[in-house]
Design an enzyme around this catalytic site. Structure first.
Site, PDB file in Angstrom:
ATOM      1  CE  LYS A  14      -3.934   2.010   2.538  1.00  0.00           C
ATOM      2  NZ  LYS A  14      -4.834   1.860   3.711  1.00  0.00           N
ATOM      3  CB  SER A  23      -8.114   3.625   2.650  1.00  0.00           C
ATOM      4  OG  SER A  23      -7.262   3.029   3.628  1.00  0.00           O
ATOM      5  CB  SER A  74      -8.478   0.828   5.582  1.00  0.00           C
ATOM      6  OG  SER A  74      -9.204   2.030   5.552  1.00  0.00           O
TER       7      SER A  74
END
Lengths: 480, 489
Positions: free
Chosen positions: B76, B151, B175
């Site tokens: 990420k 996210s 997330s």
């Protein structure tokens, strides 16, 4: 109307740790800009603070030194505001739960009286960096070397009533923190910076007047001047029936005036809240106790001991305990030469006189404690007189060696040879028949004065090296 | 190869069936061929990836390999990677190349994992649909007209589409778990403090936690063995001993007590999702688990508490993005105020600004007690609910999300509807608990996630339960249409 000045001080004390409060970067003064700032100090994304245990130890030592409550559970908070030299956009400080609670210490004033000043609290926080506005062609430079330097903010009660008290408070604080070895307390390098809260109120009124805060005053002298100036300014306003505005002011040493920092007129909302990147600081009672046991003898205790142990006056004792280094120096001299009073006299008059004149610190004294006691020993054993002693001290100051070397090299050893002295005495008596007649005609009272003339002549003839005690004895025997 | 488990990949590498360079090359090729459809990656550095793979091959040759040596991994874009741009999905950091690695990255690099690239995400991890990225939305590989969740949407989509065997994510309010549910993969949010936060761009410091996103619980366990552990540079990281997360995966569930919070099965839960969850729970029962209803009475406080605490922390965490030292800076600022306002106006997207404003307001003098303090009190109550519950049961189970992946744009105009997406996941962050989402079945062709929550530091129990479920079901092996299914589990 009679006005009373009310002053409270906030002192930012830089703690003498090797590294910063939340990072491993060094804290040395005077390095090239931005060479002592790591990713944490720069507020880089994802960087996290780790509390420097040494800073906690220093803060607790201070708390113990003023007999304060120690916060066994203290909490770091974020104080939020934007400024280019504040890398994270918040300062990590302590708001609701400081590490040091209420305490107090005693200050001594020039008239010998003393007064207790309350300490409201002391808390740990990180320093910001520095903005540099010169040499950047209309832009500002940022130096983050200082960012993250550990500070202890020490807040006093509004117990101070004059500039003199304020300066005495700061000097006492300076002496305390250097005794505790938690800060060098050097105001010129910013290790001790002072914010002054001042208000006036009619004498007898309990309620405080509106205060102004003078930020970042950085010498004892400026503190005194800033207070004098600010008191006058406020008094003029009040006498004219006006009212003081609560504001932050800046002391301009060049113009000797304070002026409003307009940018701060709007009250800042710092939005304090507990710093989620740090856990609360929980101290173990036993650890605090163990620190308490390592506390050195503090200035007040030492002063009292000097008075009782060495029979010194309060004034002498307080001069000699001004710093730990000076007190240690004195004690070394006293122990080595065996006469504390003479030692005290030499340290205060000759040594401190020279140090002050040369603007030197005791640590940098060219004459060591051993050297000074060596000199005093020669006075005590009659090898030299006190007067010659001053010459020897000067020679030692100039690096001519120990007292014995100087005495030897300059031939300053007192003449105690009876035969040589007798010859000198005889010569002076022969050379001054008028004075001898006068002496013989005088009564006992006058004779005591007149004998000084003969002593003076003999000392002159011996270049000061005649043993005054023996000269007096010889004169008493011969002037009959 | 792109459907192999981590164990199977490690075996292939060890036995010389393929090299890390070949494996990495094949993933890079898939990314360049397919990612145009998903937009899962923000940055791919092929050269660096292949160099790391070559190094891993050398290490494999010496026999000094770990379970992850030579295995490509997608990170990420919230984790700082030395010399590799770390944007956090924001224009603010579009030009930011960190001079350091996050602790998690460092650990994985040291284990010999190969960085394929940095995955797309909601800006500063704020979002539940991955539509808040400066780099454009990510599309769900199961249906590219729907969102992948957020996210960590890029990581979820990359794993689901076979663009990476495994990925990292972060979870502040769901997330990891919510995108894992939407994309049909397994994601673990560990206990707060289990994985270091150092070098992870902070959103809400007291809630953020990094974790693995993978095809199976077992792959998550393999990842945990490398990334978990105390970090002296993160004061909030846990000192707790790190177990071998792979050790007890096969241990039977006999007698495991699973609590079903009645608050997670009520109003708002989509009917077909409820059915899938029911079926999955029956499966767990067959494996020996005992189901019982429990209650988390303060559940209604979860969303309000979260949406005070997270924005409050975010509002100050994001103050450092001021255009002074790094990141975006506006052109020709007239003065300091202009520098600040224009830099932040241009650098931050709408949702980030919304949360900064909410958080700033919540911390303001006069409102602090009414909002932030109250929210912290609520947080304590929510945490206590769980502690009470875990007196009666070993695990808590329920749906990860109220529905399946929704259409792109469906909720962007209504922030509150978007916030409701996290209704079942937020509480674990507020309470600091570990949580896992795993594929439980399909509803109308889209994946449904089953969420398991455990007491603090009981990640093993989550992984064991999910692993045994995945041994008797094959939901985790289902692949989106067009992505080749099958292979090793």
């Amino acid at each position: 109307m009679q006005w009373e000045t009310v002053i409270g001080l906030e002192v930012h004390l830089q703690l003498a740790t090797q590294s910063k409060i939340f990072s491993g970067a060094a804290t040395q003064f005077g390095a090239e800009p931005n060479t002592q700032a790591c990713a944490v100090d720069l507020g880089m994304p994802g960087m996290l603070p780790v509390l420097n245990e040494e800073a906690v130890r220093c803060a607790v030592l201070f708390g113990l030194g003023i007999g304060a409550e120690i916060g066994l559970r203290s909490v770091f908070d974020r104080k939020n505001y934007f400024y280019p030299d504040l890398p994270k956009g918040y300062q990590v400080s302590q708001f609701e739960a400081p590490i040091v609670g209420k305490g107090e210490f005693e200050i001594t004033l020039s008239d010998g009286s003393s007064k207790r000043i309350g300490i409201t609290r002391a808390h740990l926080e990180e320093d910001a960096g520095k903005s540099l506005h010169e040499d950047f062609h209309g832009m500002s430079g940022i130096d983050l070397n200082r960012a993250g330097t550990p500070l202890l903010e020490i807040v006093s009660e509004p117990d101070i009533r004059s500039a003199e008290e304020a300066v005495a408070y700061l000097k006492t604080l300076h002496s305390l923190v250097t005794y505790l070895d938690i800060s060098d307390g050097d105001m010129s390098q910013g290790s001790m910076r002072c914010d002054i809260n001042i208000s006036l109120r009619p004498v007898g009124q309990e309620e405080f007047g509106t205060r102004a805060e003078i930020k970042n005053v950085n010498s004892f002298r400026f503190v005194e001047k800033a207070i004098h100036h600010e008191v006058e300014r406020q008094m003029d306003i009040l006498e004219d029936g006006g009212s003081v505005v609560q504001e932050t002011r800046l002391y301009d040493a060049d113009r000797d005036e304070t002026r409003s920092m307009r940018s701060k007129e709007v009250a800042n909302d710092y939005r304090y809240f507990p710093e989620p990147d740090l856990l609360p600081v929980v101290l173990d009672e036993a650890w605090v106790q163990s620190l308490r046991e390592t506390l050195p003898e503090l200035p007040v205790e030492k002063r009292q001991r000097f008075e009782s142990q060495y029979g010194l006056s309060t004034y002498d004792a307080s001069v000699l305990t001004d710093s730990r280094a000076l007190a240690d120096y004195f004690e070394t001299v006293a122990a080595d030469c065996g006469d504390a009073k003479i030692a005290a006299n030499w340290v205060q008059v000759e040594l401190l006189g020279q140090l002050n004149k040369s603007e030197l610190d005791i640590a940098n004294s060219p004459v060591s404690a051993e050297q000074l006691s060596g000199l005093i020993k020669r006075i005590l054993d009659d090898s030299i007189s006190g007067k010659i002693g001053k010459q020897v001290f000067e020679a030692m100051w100039n690096g001519e060696g120990d007292a014995d070397q100087v005495i030897e090299a300059r031939g300053l050893k007192q003449v105690s040879d009876t035969g040589a002295l007798e010859a000198m005495v005889d010569q002076v008596i022969a050379d001054n028949p008028d004075q001898v007649a006068q002496y013989l005609a005088a009564d006992d009272g006058k004779r005591k004065k007149l004998v000084g003339f003969f002593v003076g002549q003999i000392m002159k003839a011996s270049k000061g090296q005649a043993n005054p005690r023996m000269v007096n004895e010889l004169l008493a025997r011969k002037l009959v | 190869m792109h459907d192999y488990s981590l164990d199977r990949l490690a075996q292939g590498l060890r036995e010389g069936e393929f090299s890390s360079v070949e494996l990495t090359r094949s993933y890079l090729d898939r990314i360049s061929a397919l990612d145009g459809q998903y937009n899962a990656f923000i940055t791919v550095d092929e050269e660096a990836a292949l160099a790391a793979a070559a190094e891993a091959d050398q290490r494999l040759a010496t026999g000094d390999a770990t379970a992850l040596t030579g295995i490509p991994i997608a990170h990420k874009d919230i984790f700082c990677t030395r010399s590799l741009r770390t944007s956090c999905g924001s224009r603010m950091l579009d030009n930011f190349v960190p001079p350091y690695d996050a602790t998690l990255i460092q650990k994985l690099n040291q284990a010999g994992a190969v960085i394929l690239g940095k995955t797309n995400m909601d800006e500063f991890a704020m979002g539940s649909s991955n539509e808040n990225s400066y780099y454009g939305p990510v599309r769900n590989p199961w249906n590219t007209e729907t969102v992948p969740g957020g996210s960590s949407g890029g990581s979820a989509a990359a794993v689901a589409a076979g663009l990476a065997p495994v990925a990292t994510g972060t979870d502040t309010g769901g997330s990891i778990r919510q995108p894992a549910a939407f994309c049909g993969i397994t994601g673990l949010k560990p206990t707060y403090g289990r994985v270091s936060r150092l070098g992870m761009v902070a959103y809400a410091s007291s809630l953020d936690q990094a974790g693995p996103m993978a095809r199976s619980a077992k792959d998550c366990a393999v990842m945990m063995n490398t990334i978990a552990g105390h970090d002296p540079a993160d004061s909030t990281s846990a000192q707790e001993v790190v177990p071998d997360y792979c050790a007890n995966l096969e241990q039977p569930l006999e007698g495991l007590r699973i609590g079903l919070p009645r608050e997670y099965f009520g109003e708002g839960l989509q009917g077909d999702v409820a059915q899938v969850i029911d079926a999955a729970l029956k499966e767990l029962e067959k494996l020996g688990a005992k189901l019982q209803e429990v209650s988390l009475p303060h559940s209604a406080l979860t969303i309000p508490a979260y949406y005070i605490i997270a924005p409050a922390e975010a509002s100050t965490n994001l103050s450092r993005f001021d255009g002074v030292r790094y990141g975006h800076r506006c052109e020709d600022p007239a003065d300091l105020h202009d520098l600040y306002t224009r830099t932040r106006e241009e650098g931050f997207g709408a949702e980030v600004k919304r949360r900064i404003l909410v958080g700033t307001y919540a911390l303001s003098a006069g409102y602090y007690d009414a909002y932030y303090k109250k929210a912290q009190q609520a947080r304590r109550l929510i945490r206590q609910d769980f502690l009470d519950c875990f007196e009666q049961v070993d695990l808590i189970a329920g749906p990860t999300t109220p529905g399946t992946a929704f259409a792109l744009g469906a909720k962007t105009a209504d922030p509150v509807a978007m916030y409701l997406e996290d209704v079942y996941t937020l509480a674990a962050n507020l309470a600091g608990l570990p949580g896992l989402s795993m594929p439980a079945g399909l509803a109308d062709g889209m994946p449904v996630g089953l969420q398991l929550l455990a007491p603090h530091f009981a990640e093993q129990r989550l992984l064991q339960t999910a692993h045994l479920f995945q041994q008797t079901t094959d939901w985790h092996q289902h692949r989106p249409a067009g992505i080749k299914a099958g292979g090793q589990s």
